[in-house]
Design a protein around this motif. Structure first.
Motif, PDB file in Angstrom:
ATOM      1  N   CYS A   1     -21.014  26.008 -19.640  1.00  0.00           N
ATOM      2  CA  CYS A   1     -20.766  26.234 -18.037  1.00  0.00           C
ATOM      3  C   CYS A   1     -21.765  26.167 -17.337  1.00  0.00           C
ATOM      4  O   CYS A   1     -22.936  26.353 -17.818  1.00  0.00           O
ATOM      5  CB  CYS A   1     -20.296  27.956 -18.083  1.00  0.00           C
ATOM      6  SG  CYS A   1     -18.804  28.084 -19.134  1.00  0.00           S
ATOM      7  N   GLY A   2     -21.686  25.820 -16.175  1.00  0.00           N
ATOM      8  CA  GLY A   2     -22.927  25.760 -14.806  1.00  0.00           C
ATOM      9  C   GLY A   2     -22.506  25.197 -13.819  1.00  0.00           C
ATOM     10  O   GLY A   2     -21.150  24.996 -13.442  1.00  0.00           O
ATOM     11  N   THR A   3     -23.232  25.366 -12.867  1.00  0.00           N
ATOM     12  CA  THR A   3     -23.162  25.127 -11.445  1.00  0.00           C
ATOM     13  C   THR A   3     -23.880  23.665 -11.222  1.00  0.00           C
ATOM     14  O   THR A   3     -24.936  23.309 -11.854  1.00  0.00           O
ATOM     15  CB  THR A   3     -23.319  26.154 -10.666  1.00  0.00           C
ATOM     16  OG1 THR A   3     -24.837  26.384 -10.615  1.00  0.00           O
ATOM     17  CG2 THR A   3     -22.633  27.416 -10.738  1.00  0.00           C
ATOM     18  N   ALA A   4     -23.289  22.728 -10.286  1.00  0.00           N
ATOM     19  CA  ALA A   4     -24.195  21.583 -10.194  1.00  0.00           C
ATOM     20  C   ALA A   4     -23.301  21.045  -8.910  1.00  0.00           C
ATOM     21  O   ALA A   4     -22.387  21.679  -7.887  1.00  0.00           O
ATOM     22  CB  ALA A   4     -23.671  20.519 -11.206  1.00  0.00           C
ATOM     23  N   ARG A   5     -23.800  19.881  -8.262  1.00  0.00           N
ATOM     24  CA  ARG A   5     -23.076  19.081  -7.281  1.00  0.00           C
ATOM     25  C   ARG A   5     -22.551  17.729  -7.899  1.00  0.00           C
ATOM     26  O   ARG A   5     -23.334  17.253  -8.577  1.00  0.00           O
ATOM     27  CB  ARG A   5     -24.111  19.036  -6.108  1.00  0.00           C
ATOM     28  CG  ARG A   5     -24.744  20.373  -5.284  1.00  0.00           C
ATOM     29  CD  ARG A   5     -25.096  20.038  -3.939  1.00  0.00           C
ATOM     30  NE  ARG A   5     -26.309  19.216  -3.951  1.00  0.00           N
ATOM     31  CZ  ARG A   5     -27.454  19.829  -3.923  1.00  0.00           C
ATOM     32  NH1 ARG A   5     -27.639  20.930  -4.004  1.00  0.00           N
ATOM     33  NH2 ARG A   5     -28.611  18.765  -3.877  1.00  0.00           N
ATOM     34  N   ILE A   6     -21.624  17.405  -7.243  1.00  0.00           N
ATOM     35  CA  ILE A   6     -20.971  16.254  -7.365  1.00  0.00           C
ATOM     36  C   ILE A   6     -20.805  15.490  -6.302  1.00  0.00           C
ATOM     37  O   ILE A   6     -19.888  16.061  -5.419  1.00  0.00           O
ATOM     38  CB  ILE A   6     -19.675  16.326  -8.233  1.00  0.00           C
ATOM     39  CG1 ILE A   6     -20.003  16.706  -9.468  1.00  0.00           C
ATOM     40  CG2 ILE A   6     -18.895  14.796  -8.443  1.00  0.00           C
ATOM     41  CD1 ILE A   6     -18.883  17.073 -10.459  1.00  0.00           C
ATOM     42  N   GLY A   7     -21.344  14.296  -5.853  1.00  0.00           N
ATOM     43  CA  GLY A   7     -21.356  13.730  -4.633  1.00  0.00           C
ATOM     44  C   GLY A   7     -21.463  14.843  -3.486  1.00  0.00           C
ATOM     45  O   GLY A   7     -21.066  14.654  -2.128  1.00  0.00           O
ATOM     46  N   GLY A   8     -22.388  15.685  -3.684  1.00  0.00           N
ATOM     47  CA  GLY A   8     -22.820  16.693  -2.649  1.00  0.00           C
ATOM     48  C   GLY A   8     -22.042  17.950  -2.713  1.00  0.00           C
ATOM     49  O   GLY A   8     -22.233  18.883  -2.097  1.00  0.00           O
ATOM     50  N   PHE A   9     -20.842  17.827  -3.426  1.00  0.00           N
ATOM     51  CA  PHE A   9     -20.098  19.077  -3.421  1.00  0.00           C
ATOM     52  C   PHE A   9     -20.544  20.170  -4.531  1.00  0.00           C
ATOM     53  O   PHE A   9     -20.539  19.868  -5.672  1.00  0.00           O
ATOM     54  CB  PHE A   9     -18.559  18.806  -3.755  1.00  0.00           C
ATOM     55  CG  PHE A   9     -17.741  18.126  -2.638  1.00  0.00           C
ATOM     56  CD1 PHE A   9     -17.159  18.885  -1.732  1.00  0.00           C
ATOM     57  CD2 PHE A   9     -17.752  16.618  -2.803  1.00  0.00           C
ATOM     58  CE1 PHE A   9     -16.497  18.123  -0.733  1.00  0.00           C
ATOM     59  CE2 PHE A   9     -16.907  15.986  -1.635  1.00  0.00           C
ATOM     60  CZ  PHE A   9     -16.358  16.830  -0.622  1.00  0.00           C
ATOM     61  N   PRO A  10     -20.917  21.249  -4.178  1.00  0.00           N
ATOM     62  CA  PRO A  10     -21.205  22.343  -4.910  1.00  0.00           C
ATOM     63  C   PRO A  10     -19.866  22.789  -5.849  1.00  0.00           C
ATOM     64  O   PRO A  10     -18.769  22.995  -5.492  1.00  0.00           O
ATOM     65  CB  PRO A  10     -21.458  23.569  -4.130  1.00  0.00           C
ATOM     66  CG  PRO A  10     -22.000  22.826  -2.790  1.00  0.00           C
ATOM     67  CD  PRO A  10     -20.941  21.920  -2.784  1.00  0.00           C
ATOM     68  N   VAL A  11     -20.185  22.740  -7.224  1.00  0.00           N
ATOM     69  CA  VAL A  11     -18.994  23.084  -8.169  1.00  0.00           C
ATOM     70  C   VAL A  11     -19.471  23.839  -9.160  1.00  0.00           C
ATOM     71  O   VAL A  11     -20.612  23.923  -9.714  1.00  0.00           O
ATOM     72  CB  VAL A  11     -18.410  21.576  -8.553  1.00  0.00           C
ATOM     73  CG1 VAL A  11     -17.543  20.946  -7.552  1.00  0.00           C
ATOM     74  CG2 VAL A  11     -19.291  20.867  -9.542  1.00  0.00           C
ATOM     75  N   GLY A  12     -18.572  24.502  -9.921  1.00  0.00           N
ATOM     76  CA  GLY A  12     -18.691  25.024 -11.256  1.00  0.00           C
ATOM     77  C   GLY A  12     -17.988  24.064 -12.322  1.00  0.00           C
ATOM     78  O   GLY A  12     -17.067  23.412 -12.197  1.00  0.00           O
ATOM     79  N   ILE A  13     -18.604  24.092 -13.356  1.00  0.00           N
ATOM     80  CA  ILE A  13     -18.125  23.190 -14.586  1.00  0.00           C
ATOM     81  C   ILE A  13     -17.900  23.975 -15.877  1.00  0.00           C
ATOM     82  O   ILE A  13     -18.816  24.895 -16.370  1.00  0.00           O
ATOM     83  CB  ILE A  13     -18.862  22.103 -14.768  1.00  0.00           C
ATOM     84  CG1 ILE A  13     -19.314  21.193 -13.534  1.00  0.00           C
ATOM     85  CG2 ILE A  13     -18.548  21.198 -16.234  1.00  0.00           C
ATOM     86  CD1 ILE A  13     -20.328  20.275 -13.617  1.00  0.00           C
TER      87      ILE A  13
END
Length: 543
Positions: free
Chosen positions: A322-334
């Motif tokens: 689990c973790g947080t990141a950005r994808i194309g600038g969008f903050p997301v949880g994974i």
């Protein structure tokens, strides 16, 4: 670098097969059926969409594999005879639903109704206006009992038309061919209705009218564009050709403000960076052979903005990452399954792709954090299920799984699910399978979806079959047993194929793994357009 066995094609080979399958589906009912559509002076569904969407933009198609290899006794129904997806019209993303008249005159099969309902649901969840390009002969009568009466059948489409309109979400319909019987309610329940010359809108066609009441009436007098424009007043606009109708449709769509460049609060889009690795690296990192291990963190390197991933509880519950990141600038949880063995601080080794008590509880806590922070959640599934056995039951595996299911079920943030590999049993549920309302559910070509894995299912089904034959007095010898095993395994393997699931609406889109990042960015642009601001409610939580 992983390698595939002789019985397991490479990931790049599966992608090549996917592309070949797609090209066949793009032809709908085939080249001759396309020619017949052109002879009538009409465009095909895909040609209409190409002219409708803004130049230089692409159509994000959903449900391409609907009805794949189904209805073969009726000649098949490629893509269920309807094209659905998200396109940009006059600067605004719209859900487009276009009947494909090259497939059985655009008739509605059971899978057609299911596909249109899914498109309407995606539109409602993501506040997408809808455009319907109608060219349909109505219900496919030989299968009417599976199309007509139930709450998830044909009539639900019209109920949705009324409900969508009541929410203020725009719906424009253009009749560009046939629109008969109960299907006539769809365009008439929309906010605006266009119709082309030569098209027909009526509850019963000339032949049925003559049979029912003995009245002789022409197609045009009964339900042509001129009649509906001048006498019944049913349509709002009349155009001579498809092309002019689509031009008018674009002008009407332009009366509504275009999409904002940035998503509204509480969502955000920050500065984007490229991924640390190219998407094509996934062809070497991941094997279609489920027995081959891989590192999910390396997969994420091909998807998330470089340097943005912060892993949550990395030393605990390690079979799930689990973790947080950005994808194309969008903050997301994974939330993603790890696909190799891991060693907890205490206790035995844990298998990759399996949910344990610690990993389930960690994921539940992380999902709640994402809801607190209004982060869309991306689930990457390659899951065999929950750990079974005495020790796991004593530790409370069912309680731990219930916590995760509760947190996901009551999430208020958008959820996106990608089936990377296996999606089996309760693992499918606990990591946001179709039943748990992901805004979109995507899959790689190697994905497999079923209640259990192939080897376990084959043994179970074979045992049931043999016992049934024995009860009938038939002794199964070794040769027959081997033949039965091969037959059962082939059938189950076919049902696990991702195209089988996509045919039945379990998957919205099968994607090239190398394009995962780009597909997720497009999906995030869609699902962050609107948020219903409400508190997170979890109900009774197992402890």
């Amino acid at each position: 670098m992983s390698t595939a066995t002789a019985s397991s094609p490479t990931l790049s080979a599966l992608v090549a097969q996917l592309r070949a399958d797609e090209q066949k589906l793009y032809l709908g009912g085939g080249r001759k059926a396309i020619e017949r559509q052109h002879e009538k002076g009409r465009l095909t569904a895909r040609e209409r969409i190409d002219k409708l969407i803004d130049p230089g933009t692409s159509f994000f198609e959903l449900g391409l594999f609907a009805a794949w290899e189904m209805y073969q006794e009726w000649g098949g129904a490629p893509s269920a005879g309807v094209v659905t997806g998200v396109g940009t019209v006059a600067g605004r993303r719209q859900m487009i639903i276009a009947n494909d008249a090259t497939v059985k005159a655009g008739a509605f099969f059971p899978a057609t109704a299911k596909k249109v309902l899914r498109a309407q649901r995606i539109a409602m969840l993501n506040r997408l206006p809808l455009i319907y390009l109608v060219d349909s002969a109505g219900v496919f009568l030989p299968l009417q009992e599976d199309v007509f009466p139930d709450e998830d059948d044909f009539g639900r489409i019209f109920r949705n038309n009324a409900v969508i309109s009541a929410t203020g979400l725009g719906q424009i319909s253009a009749i560009m061919g046939n629109c008969v019987a109960g299907g006539g309610y769809l365009p008439v329940l929309c906010d605006k209705l266009l119709m082309t010359e030569g098209s027909g809108l009526y509850l019963a066609g000339p032949a049925l009218v003559r049979s029912a009441i003995g009245q002789r009436v022409s197609h045009e007098d009964l339900g042509g564009a001129s009649m509906h424009a001048q006498i019944s007043g049913t349509i709002d606009y009349r155009d001579p050709t498809d092309e002019l109708c689509l031009e008018r449709l674009r002008r009407l769509a332009a009366n509504v403000a275009p999409d904002p460049e940035l998503p509204p609060a509480p969502f955000a889009r920050r500065e984007a960076t490229s991924a640390a690795r190219p998407g094509t690296d996934l062809y070497d990192l991941v094997s279609p052979d489920p027995r081959k291990d891989y590192e999910i963190l390396q997969v994420l390197d091909c998807i998330v903005d470089a340097g943005t991933f912060d892993e949550f509880k990395p030393e605990f519950g390690k079979s799930v990452v689990c973790g947080t990141a950005r994808i194309g600038g969008f903050p997301v949880g994974i939330v993603a399954n790890q696909h190799h063995q891991v060693k907890p601080a205490e206790g035995p080794l844990q298998f990759g792709g399996v949910l344990y008590v610690d990993s389930a509880e960690k994921a539940a806590r992380f999902v709640m954090n994402c809801n607190q922070d209004w982060l869309p959640i991306i689930f990457l599934q390659d899951v065999n299920g929950f750990m079974v056995g005495r020790d796991s039951e004593h530790e409370g595996i069912i309680k731990a799984g219930a916590k995760l299911v509760n947190a996901i079920s009551n999430s208020r943030v958008p959820k996106l699910t990608i089936l990377i590999g296996g999606s089996f049993g309760a693992g499918n549920y606990a990591l946001c399978g179709k039943a748990f309302d992901p805004r979109m559910i995507l899959a790689w070509p190697m994905a497999r979806c079923a209640v259990m894995g192939g080897d376990q299912a084959t043994s179970t089904l074979l045992d049931v079959t043999v016992k049934s034959l024995e009860r009938q007095g038939h002794h199964v010898d070794a040769a027959e047993l081997a033949a039965l095993r091969d037959k059962v395994k082939a059938s189950y393997d076919r049902e696990m194929d991702v195209r089988y699931g996509a045919a039945r609406g379990w998957v919205d889109k099968i994607i090239d793994p190398a394009e995962t990042r780009e597909v997720l960015i497009t999906s995030l642009e869609i699902v962050t357009r609107h948020a219903e601001i409400e508190p997170l409610k979890l109900g009774v939580f197992q402890v």
